[in-house]
Design an enzyme around this catalytic site. Structure first.
Site, short mmCIF file in Angstrom:
data_model
loop_
_atom_site.label_atom_id
_atom_site.label_comp_id
_atom_site.label_asym_id
_atom_site.label_seq_id
_atom_site.Cartn_x
_atom_site.Cartn_y
_atom_site.Cartn_z
N ASP A 176 62.18 11.27 77.57
CA ASP A 176 62.39 12.25 76.51
C ASP A 176 63.85 12.63 76.41
O ASP A 176 64.63 12.43 77.36
CB ASP A 176 61.54 13.50 76.76
CG ASP A 176 62.02 14.32 77.95
OD1 ASP A 176 62.23 13.72 79.02
OD2 ASP A 176 62.18 15.56 77.82
N GLU A 213 60.94 15.81 80.80
CA GLU A 213 61.84 16.31 81.85
C GLU A 213 62.79 17.36 81.28
O GLU A 213 63.12 18.34 81.96
CB GLU A 213 62.64 15.16 82.45
CG GLU A 213 63.45 15.52 83.69
CD GLU A 213 64.88 15.98 83.40
OE1 GLU A 213 65.59 16.38 84.34
OE2 GLU A 213 65.30 15.95 82.22
#
Length: 433
Positions: free
Chosen positions: A80, A175
């Site tokens: 991400d 994350e």
């Protein structure tokens, strides 16, 4: 080099921005696009036990090619990108043989990546840089790490003469919003220890990070016609401002570095009747971390006491939530895993930069979940914004570090590798001074 460039660009041009306001995992559906691509790519290069679970965690195995027993090690990265800056329509620019001057990211908007401001650029003179077009972030955090792990696994598969034990890899969602390790299956991963490839400049090797907490405070007020407000109106925005002014003015991100902690106001929204304020607390020292949380509570109590009679109840409602802790406590007992990475870098003529992370990674959470997990450089700079860039040579070196760690793990006697803890502690104290 071109192989790494092509792989990296194929990742960063897929939008994987995460969303802190979502309750699902992954927090955005578009993260599946890269996760599914990685599954197919890992199968194509010859990885085994390639899996993707219902939350998009991708795992795979490179089997051992030695007969003796070798600890299973792991490498982890996240796919991400931060919601702090858009990751949609990323259009990378490749700057070959960088001359050390200004780089025009976007001529129309006059956006320039300059070594006069970003001095780290000068250490990459003559190298190949990948930059943004000035309108998005790049996504080297942490698609550079994914590129390096996949490329290293591919290299080991294609060069079986390099001896290594069993290697596990994992790519995670979310994350950037602090949830990358939430649903990480440590038991399924099955590694004795791992490394996140999520650091910045070449040479970084980190096993210390902040202790972290998030704070939400709601300040309540009383709205009265301003012409008749004497002794009656309570403006919640001004009370929130009083709270901010009570915090140490020199203990904020832009005034601190190294092991210095801080308070950081991240959001404030309000009206006369109600103001909501959010801040984060960071410190490497657990003792100082606790004191920082106590200070916030003390200021809130002081404000409530001041307005108790006039308001008739607590005017400030405070919620403090711990987010993650310093991985050092979990890594120091197995400090040989840091020494192993340091040895790998030195053997490749990379100067190790062992320093505290002024932030956190999946690794700090994983360390407290039973998977000790130091952090290694991925090579990028200026993460989370339009000035982000990554030298391709740094990514190449990161690939070499992964390969070398795998090789050293297969040839090291782990019964005689642990450095006495007090020796490393003395080194740490010297660094802090």
């Amino acid at each position: 080099m071109q192989h790494i460039i092509d792989r990296f660009i194929s990742y960063v041009t897929i939008d994987t921005e995460s969303d802190p306001n979502s309750d699902s995992t992954p927090s955005t559906e578009k993260q599946w696009n890269l996760a599914n691509k990685l599954v197919e790519e890992l199968k194509a290069i010859g990885m085994e036990d390639v899996t993707i679970d219902k939350h998009s965690y991708v795992m795979a195995t490179l089997p051992s090619n030695v007969e003796h027993t070798v600890p299973t090690i792991g490498f982890v990265a996240h796919f991400d990108t931060t919601p702090d800056f858009t990751g949609k329509d990323v259009t990378p620019q490749i700057i070959e043989n960088y001359d050390g001057g200004d780089i025009v990211l976007n001529e129309k908007e006059n956006i320039i990546l300059s070594p006069n401001y970003f001095k780290d650029l000068l250490q990459y003179k003559g190298q190949t840089l990948i930059t943004t077009n000035g309108l998005t972030l790049l996504g080297a955090d942490d698609k550079a790490g994914i590129t390096e792990i996949v490329t290293a696994m591919e290299y080991l598969i294609q060069n079986p003469e390099i001896k290594h034990g069993k290697i596990r890899i994992c790519f995670t969602p979310d994350e950037e919003i602090g949830r990358g390790a939430d649903l990480f299956d440590v038991e399924k991963f099955g590694a004795a220890w791992a490394y996140t490839m999520d650091g910045s400049q070449i040479g970084e090797l980190e096993y210390e990070n902040f202790n972290a907490a998030g704070v939400k405070i709601t300040f309540r007020g009383k709205s009265v016609h301003p012409g008749y407000a004497k002794g009656k109106m309570i403006n919640s925005m001004l009370i929130a401002n009083d709270f901010i002014n009570e915090l140490p003015h020199d203990e904020i991100p832009q005034e601190t570095k190294g092991y210095q902690g801080f308070f950081h106001v991240t959001d404030i929204q309000g009206s006369i009747e109600e103001t909501k304020l959010q801040l984060i607390i960071r410190d490497h020292s657990m003792k100082k971390f606790i004191k920082r949380k106590e200070l916030v509570s003390k200021i809130v109590k002081k404000i409530n006491k001041k307005f108790s009679k006039q308001f008739g109840a607590d005017i400030a409602i405070c919620e403090v939530k711990d987010q993650y802790y310093n991985m050092k406590e979990k890594v120091v007992p197995v400090l040989f895993i840091v020494d192993l990475a340091e040895k790998a870098m030195i053997s490749l003529d990379i100067k190790p930069l062992i320093k505290p992370i002024r932030g956190g990674t999946d690794g700090c959470r994983l360390s407290y979940m039973g998977l000790p997990c130091p952090n290694i450089f991925a090579g990028g700079h200026n993460f989370h914004g339009k000035y982000e860039y990554v030298p391709v040579e740094s990514m190449q070196k990161a690939v070499e570090v992964i390969v070398k760690i795998a090789e050293l793990t297969a040839t090291t006697d782990f019964n005689n590798t642990e450095e006495p803890q007090d020796t490393r502690e003395k080194k740490d104290k010297k660094k802090k001074k």
